[in-house]
Design an enzyme around this catalytic site. Structure first.
Site, PDB file in Angstrom:
ATOM      1  N   ASN A   9       0.851  -1.192   0.000  1.00  0.00           N
ATOM      2  CA  ASN A   9       0.000   0.000   0.000  1.00  0.00           C
ATOM      3  C   ASN A   9       0.891   1.249   0.000  1.00  0.00           C
ATOM      4  OD1 ASN A   9      -1.515   2.247   0.987  1.00  0.00           O
ATOM      5  ND2 ASN A   9      -3.115   0.826   1.673  1.00  0.00           N
ATOM      6  N   HIS A  12       0.770   6.166   1.945  1.00  0.00           N
ATOM      7  CA  HIS A  12       1.439   7.123   2.832  1.00  0.00           C
ATOM      8  C   HIS A  12       2.557   7.895   2.140  1.00  0.00           C
ATOM      9  CE1 HIS A  12      -1.227   6.343   6.001  1.00  0.00           C
ATOM     10  NE2 HIS A  12      -1.038   5.037   5.865  1.00  0.00           N
ATOM     11  N   HIS A  45      -5.646   3.746  -1.897  1.00  0.00           N
ATOM     12  CA  HIS A  45      -6.990   4.145  -1.459  1.00  0.00           C
ATOM     13  C   HIS A  45      -7.280   5.566  -1.927  1.00  0.00           C
ATOM     14  CE1 HIS A  45      -9.882   4.454   2.277  1.00  0.00           C
ATOM     15  NE2 HIS A  45     -10.504   4.650   1.132  1.00  0.00           N
ATOM     16  N   ARG A  47      -9.484   8.293  -1.307  1.00  0.00           N
ATOM     17  CA  ARG A  47     -10.478   8.729  -0.318  1.00  0.00           C
ATOM     18  C   ARG A  47     -11.304   9.867  -0.865  1.00  0.00           C
ATOM     19  NH1 ARG A  47     -10.474   7.469   5.113  1.00  0.00           N
ATOM     20  NH2 ARG A  47      -8.908   5.945   5.695  1.00  0.00           N
ATOM     21  N   ARG A  51      -7.026  12.491   0.657  1.00  0.00           N
ATOM     22  CA  ARG A  51      -5.883  12.728   1.556  1.00  0.00           C
ATOM     23  C   ARG A  51      -4.719  11.790   1.241  1.00  0.00           C
ATOM     24  NH1 ARG A  51      -7.953   9.679   6.887  1.00  0.00           N
ATOM     25  NH2 ARG A  51      -9.924  10.564   6.295  1.00  0.00           N
ATOM     26  N   GLU A  72      -8.610   0.595  -3.399  1.00  0.00           N
ATOM     27  CA  GLU A  72      -9.482   0.680  -2.220  1.00  0.00           C
ATOM     28  C   GLU A  72     -10.417   1.869  -2.379  1.00  0.00           C
ATOM     29  OE1 GLU A  72      -6.444  -1.148   1.110  1.00  0.00           O
ATOM     30  OE2 GLU A  72      -7.127   0.913   1.280  1.00  0.00           O
ATOM     31  N   THR A 103     -18.006  -1.829  14.875  1.00  0.00           N
ATOM     32  CA  THR A 103     -17.201  -1.343  15.997  1.00  0.00           C
ATOM     33  C   THR A 103     -15.737  -1.742  15.857  1.00  0.00           C
ATOM     34  OG1 THR A 103     -18.019  -3.249  17.185  1.00  0.00           O
ATOM     35  CG2 THR A 103     -18.967  -1.134  17.790  1.00  0.00           C
ATOM     36  N   GLU A 153     -11.274  -9.170   2.813  1.00  0.00           N
ATOM     37  CA  GLU A 153     -10.022  -8.827   3.482  1.00  0.00           C
ATOM     38  C   GLU A 153     -10.365  -8.634   4.948  1.00  0.00           C
ATOM     39  OE1 GLU A 153      -7.153  -6.323   1.625  1.00  0.00           O
ATOM     40  OE2 GLU A 153      -6.558  -5.431   3.532  1.00  0.00           O
ATOM     41  N   HIS A 196      -4.069  -4.442   7.528  1.00  0.00           N
ATOM     42  CA  HIS A 196      -4.111  -3.270   8.406  1.00  0.00           C
ATOM     43  C   HIS A 196      -3.182  -3.438   9.608  1.00  0.00           C
ATOM     44  CE1 HIS A 196      -5.861   0.701   9.192  1.00  0.00           C
ATOM     45  NE2 HIS A 196      -5.413   0.458  10.404  1.00  0.00           N
ATOM     46  N   GLY A 197      -2.194  -2.567   9.657  1.00  0.00           N
ATOM     47  CA  GLY A 197      -1.329  -2.474  10.831  1.00  0.00           C
ATOM     48  C   GLY A 197      -0.250  -3.541  10.947  1.00  0.00           C
TER      49      GLY A 197
HETATM   50  N1  PXP Z   1      -6.006  -3.098   3.836  1.00  0.00           N
HETATM   51  C1  PXP Z   1      -6.938  -2.115   3.798  1.00  0.00           C
HETATM   52  C2  PXP Z   1      -8.306  -2.454   3.337  1.00  0.00           C
HETATM   53  C3  PXP Z   1      -6.600  -0.802   4.165  1.00  0.00           C
HETATM   54  O1  PXP Z   1      -7.534   0.160   4.119  1.00  0.00           O
HETATM   55  C4  PXP Z   1      -5.273  -0.521   4.549  1.00  0.00           C
HETATM   56  C5  PXP Z   1      -4.866   0.874   4.871  1.00  0.00           C
HETATM   57  O2  PXP Z   1      -5.501   1.329   5.974  1.00  0.00           O
HETATM   58  C6  PXP Z   1      -4.358  -1.568   4.572  1.00  0.00           C
HETATM   59  C7  PXP Z   1      -4.752  -2.844   4.215  1.00  0.00           C
HETATM   60  C8  PXP Z   1      -2.932  -1.337   4.975  1.00  0.00           C
HETATM   61  O3  PXP Z   1      -2.853  -0.971   6.296  1.00  0.00           O
HETATM   62  P1  PXP Z   1      -1.475  -0.413   6.877  1.00  0.00           P
HETATM   63  O4  PXP Z   1      -1.144   0.810   6.106  1.00  0.00           O
HETATM   64  O5  PXP Z   1      -1.771  -0.190   8.308  1.00  0.00           O
HETATM   65  O6  PXP Z   1      -0.464  -1.506   6.649  1.00  0.00           O
END
Ligand code: PXP
Length: 246
Positions: A9, A12, A45, A47, A51, A72, A103, A153, A196-197
């Protein structure tokens, strides 16, 4: 065991570019470097507030790379039209507004089946592989299967948050939920991704699950790239994924 794909991804990089309003750092360059470093796909993504990436980045990324783009997007008419005009390999539907979010942070599919079922239809008909970003909640996973999404996902944010907070019991409970969710999704015939994360510490137990086909990772890789470079950051993740898989 089938190969575990790594989607990188690049959002950033765009966030940092946008902080100054100029052209650098260029997310398209990051996508090209990610491909060279062994990424199996690029995730980005768009948005509503732009952003992260901007509209012009989508076509530029698709032109500059030969690996699939996982686009995304929120479940809005605007994003649907943009996806249909670019025809990315995949579209991952993510929540954007509070009322679309469960939540745990995933997309509310179970409570919005009719709308989402109709929404994904034109994307699927056009040949875009649709995935739904959902919590590891059986009700959401079953609803995703019911509306005909081929891919889910599973949101790993709670698992990775508890890990960074050092709450081992809560982290392990979340991991157990993800493991169950992955199995349920697979049993229902869905292709299962997780994201994510994730970072070097949290990736192994997820990568070890044979039913998981793809991980999407951004924030950690881009942060690590500041210190070691993007190719080394991606290689480090790939090595941990492969070791966990073996
Ligand atoms: N998968 C999805 C659906 C996301 O929206 C994101 C970004 O928030 C990620 C994966 C990647 O998450 P991260 O940037 O925390 O690795």
């Amino acid at each position: 065991m089938e190969k575990l794909r790594l989607g990188v991804n690049i959002d950033h990089v765009a966030t940092l570019r946008n902080a100054r309003g100029g052209a650098t750092p260029d997310p398209v360059r990051a996508a090209m470097l990610a491909e060279q470093a062994g990424a199996d796909g690029i995730t980005a993504h768009l948005r509503e507030d732009r952003r992260h990436i901007r509209d012009a980045d989508i076509g530029a990324i698709m032109e500059a790379t030969s690996i699939p783009l996982n686009f995304e997007m929120a479940a809005t008419d605007e994003m649907q039209a943009i996806a249909l005009s670019h025809m990315p390999h995949a579209a991952c539907i993510v929540p954007e507004k509070r009322e679309e979010r469960t939540t745990e942070g995933g997309l509310e599919v179970a409570g919005d089946q009719n709308r989402l079922g109709h929404f994904i239809g034109p994307l699927a008909d056009a040949g875009i592989r649709v995935s739904l970003f959902i919590a590891a909640d059986p009700a959401q996973i079953e609803a995703a299967a019911r509306i005909g999404a081929p891919v889910i996902e599973i949101h790993s944010g709670a698992y990775t948050d508890f890990d960074s907070e050092g709450d081992v019991a809560a982290r392990d409970a979340e991991l157990a939920r993800i493991v169950e969710g992955v199995k349920l999704g697979h049993d229902l015939g869905l292709e299962v991704h997780v994201g994510h994360g994730l970072n070097y510490d949290t990736v192994a137990p997820i990568a070890a699950l044979p039913e998981v086909r793809e991980l999407n990772i951004g924030h950690f890789l881009m942060g690590e790239a500041f210190f070691v470079g993007l190719d080394a950051a991606i290689a480090g993740m790939r090595a941990r994924m492969d070791a966990a898989r073996a």
